[in-house]
Write a protein that holds these residues in place. Structure first.
Motif, mmCIF file in Angstrom:
data_model
loop_
_atom_site.group_PDB
_atom_site.id
_atom_site.type_symbol
_atom_site.label_atom_id
_atom_site.label_comp_id
_atom_site.label_asym_id
_atom_site.label_seq_id
_atom_site.Cartn_x
_atom_site.Cartn_y
_atom_site.Cartn_z
ATOM 1 N N ASP A 179 0.967 -1.103 -0.033
ATOM 2 C CA ASP A 179 -0.189 0.140 -0.072
ATOM 3 C C ASP A 179 0.893 1.062 -0.169
ATOM 4 O O ASP A 179 1.880 1.402 0.901
ATOM 5 C CB ASP A 179 -0.971 -0.080 1.228
ATOM 6 C CG ASP A 179 -1.938 1.166 1.427
ATOM 7 O OD1 ASP A 179 -1.416 2.109 1.339
ATOM 8 O OD2 ASP A 179 -3.035 0.853 1.384
ATOM 9 N N HIS A 182 0.682 3.509 2.939
ATOM 10 C CA HIS A 182 1.084 2.991 4.430
ATOM 11 C C HIS A 182 2.796 2.991 4.208
ATOM 12 O O HIS A 182 3.496 2.984 5.054
ATOM 13 C CB HIS A 182 0.648 1.514 4.507
ATOM 14 C CG HIS A 182 -0.662 1.444 4.502
ATOM 15 N ND1 HIS A 182 -1.492 0.132 4.804
ATOM 16 C CD2 HIS A 182 -1.643 2.112 4.654
ATOM 17 C CE1 HIS A 182 -2.533 0.203 4.759
ATOM 18 N NE2 HIS A 182 -2.848 1.763 4.761
ATOM 19 N N ASP A 227 -1.959 6.319 9.268
ATOM 20 C CA ASP A 227 -2.716 5.706 7.999
ATOM 21 C C ASP A 227 -3.792 6.729 7.520
ATOM 22 O O ASP A 227 -4.961 6.363 8.004
ATOM 23 C CB ASP A 227 -2.979 4.333 8.258
ATOM 24 C CG ASP A 227 -3.951 3.626 7.233
ATOM 25 O OD1 ASP A 227 -3.888 4.205 5.915
ATOM 26 O OD2 ASP A 227 -4.401 2.527 7.490
ATOM 27 N N HIS A 229 -5.656 7.988 3.959
ATOM 28 C CA HIS A 229 -5.625 8.116 2.249
ATOM 29 C C HIS A 229 -5.870 9.101 2.059
ATOM 30 O O HIS A 229 -6.811 9.919 2.458
ATOM 31 C CB HIS A 229 -6.275 6.512 1.814
ATOM 32 C CG HIS A 229 -5.949 5.526 2.415
ATOM 33 N ND1 HIS A 229 -6.475 4.130 1.806
ATOM 34 C CD2 HIS A 229 -5.040 5.000 3.168
ATOM 35 C CE1 HIS A 229 -5.899 3.114 2.299
ATOM 36 N NE2 HIS A 229 -5.076 3.620 3.199
#
Ligand code: MN
Ligand code: MN
Ligand code: ZN
Length: 279
Positions: A179, A182, A227, A229
Motif C-alpha cells: 500500500d 502505508h 494511515d 489515504h
C-alpha cells in the motif's frame, strides 16, 4: 499493460462487485466477500457464487487481478487466546469464501501485538495461523499487506513481512501487497528516493512474492506511522510519483487497487493513471 481498479462495493451481494468495477472502467478490483465489520456473515448462496463468476467472466476479470480484502476485525497476531481463536476461524472462513468464488488471493493486515507481546511473538502467531489456514484450504494465496505501523500494528517494516514469509510452509501460497500510503507513512521515501525505496523492496521481499498494490496518496508525512489515504495526486506523494509508478514495469503483473477516499473520482483517477502509463 497494468491492471487498475478500486476497492468497489459488494453491497447487495458479492455479485455486484464486478458490475461496480465495470462502471468505473476498471480492469482489476478489490472487494469484501462478507461484511467487514461483523464477525459472522451468512454463507454465500449458490446464486451469488454463480452470478459472481458469470459477471467476472463477462467483465473480463481474471482471478489474478481480483484482490479480496479480509475483515478489519481479524487479528491473527492477537496476544489474547480467545480473540485469536475468533480471528483464526474468521480468516479460514474468508479463505473458504474466496475458494468458493474461484478467487486466488486474499489480502489482509498482518495483525497487532496490542503492547502485550513482543513484535516477534506477534509475527510467530501470524505465521502459525497462516500455515493453519493454508492447510485447511486450497488454491488461495495469503497476501500480507504492509502497514503504516499505526498503534501496535506490525508489518510496517519489510523485514517483518519477510519474517512471516520465511515461516510459511507452502511458499507457493504466500505473498504480499504494498500500500503506497502505508509505505510512505512507514518511512519508505518513494517521493524523494523512489529507486532506493523500491530497491529495498526488491532486496528484502523480492518481486516474486508481490501479489498486488494498493495505490493511494497520503495525507500524512514520511515516517508518521499514520494511515490516512488521499485521492491520487492530492496528497504528499503527488502526481510525479504516480506518473513514475505507472511507467514502472515491475508492477505490470499484479492488480493495482485504489483505496482513495472519494469514490466519485475513481473513474477519472483510473483514466488519469492510464494516461501516465501510455505517455
Ligand atoms: Mn488494507
Ligand atoms: Mn490498503
Ligand atoms: Zn490504509
Amino acid at each position: 499493460m497494468k491492471h487498475i481498479g478500486a476497492h468497489v462495493s459488494a453491497s447487495g451481494g458479492v455479485e455486484n462487485a464486478p458490475l461496480n468495477a465495470t462502471s468505473i472502467g476498471a480492469d482489476a478490483f478489490a472487494l469484501f466477500t462478507k461484511n467487514q465489520r461483523q464477525w459472522v456473515s451468512s454463507p454465500l448462496s449458490d446464486k451469488s457464487i454463480r452470478l459472481f463468476k458469470e459477471r467476472c467472466s463477462e467483465g473480463g476479470y481474471d482471478a489474478r487481478y481480483i484482490l479480496p480484502h479480509d475483515s478489519y476485525l481479524i487479528n491473527l497476531g492477537s496476544p489474547d487466546e480467545e480473540a485469536q481463536q475468533k480471528s483464526r476461524a474468521a480468516f479460514i472462513d474468508e479463505m473458504k469464501r474466496c475458494e468458493q468464488l474461484g478467487l486466488q488471493l486474499l489480502n489482509f493486515h498482518p495483525g497487532s501485538h496490542l503492547n502485550k507481546i513482543s513484535v516477534e511473538e506477534c509475527l510467530d502467531k501470524i505465521a502459525a495461523n497462516i500455515n493453519l489456514a493454508l492447510s485447511m484450504t486450497q488454491g488461495v494465496t495469503a497476501v500480507i499487506e504492509n502497514t503504516a505501523g499505526q498503534g501496535s500494528n506490525v508489518g510496517n517494516k519489510l523485514e517483518e513481512i519477510r519474517y512471516i514469509i520465511d515461516r510459511i510452509d507452502d511458499k507457493s501460497r504466500v505473498g504480499y501487497c504494498i500500500d503506497t500510503c502505508h509505505f510512505y507513512s512507514a518511512g519508505y521515501d518513494i517521493v524523494d528516493n523512489y529507486e532506493e525505496a523500491f530497491g529495498e523492496l526488491e532486496r528484502v521481499l523480492g518481486l516474486e512474492y508481490l501479489c498486488g498494490i494498493h495505490l493511494n496518496d497520503t495525507k500524512k508525512p514520511l515516517g508518521s506511522r499514520v494511515d490516512r489515504h488521499e485521492s491520487i495526486g492530492l496528497g504528499l506523494l503527488g502526481m510525479d510519483f504516480f506518473a513514475r509508478f505507472m511507467k514502472d514495469s515491475r508492477f505490470d503483473a499484479v492488480p493495482i487497487i485504489l483505496e482513495t477516499p472519494d469514490e466519485t473520482r475513481w473513474a477519472s483517477e483510473i483514466e488519469l493513471l492510464r494516461s501516465f502509463e501510455n505517455n
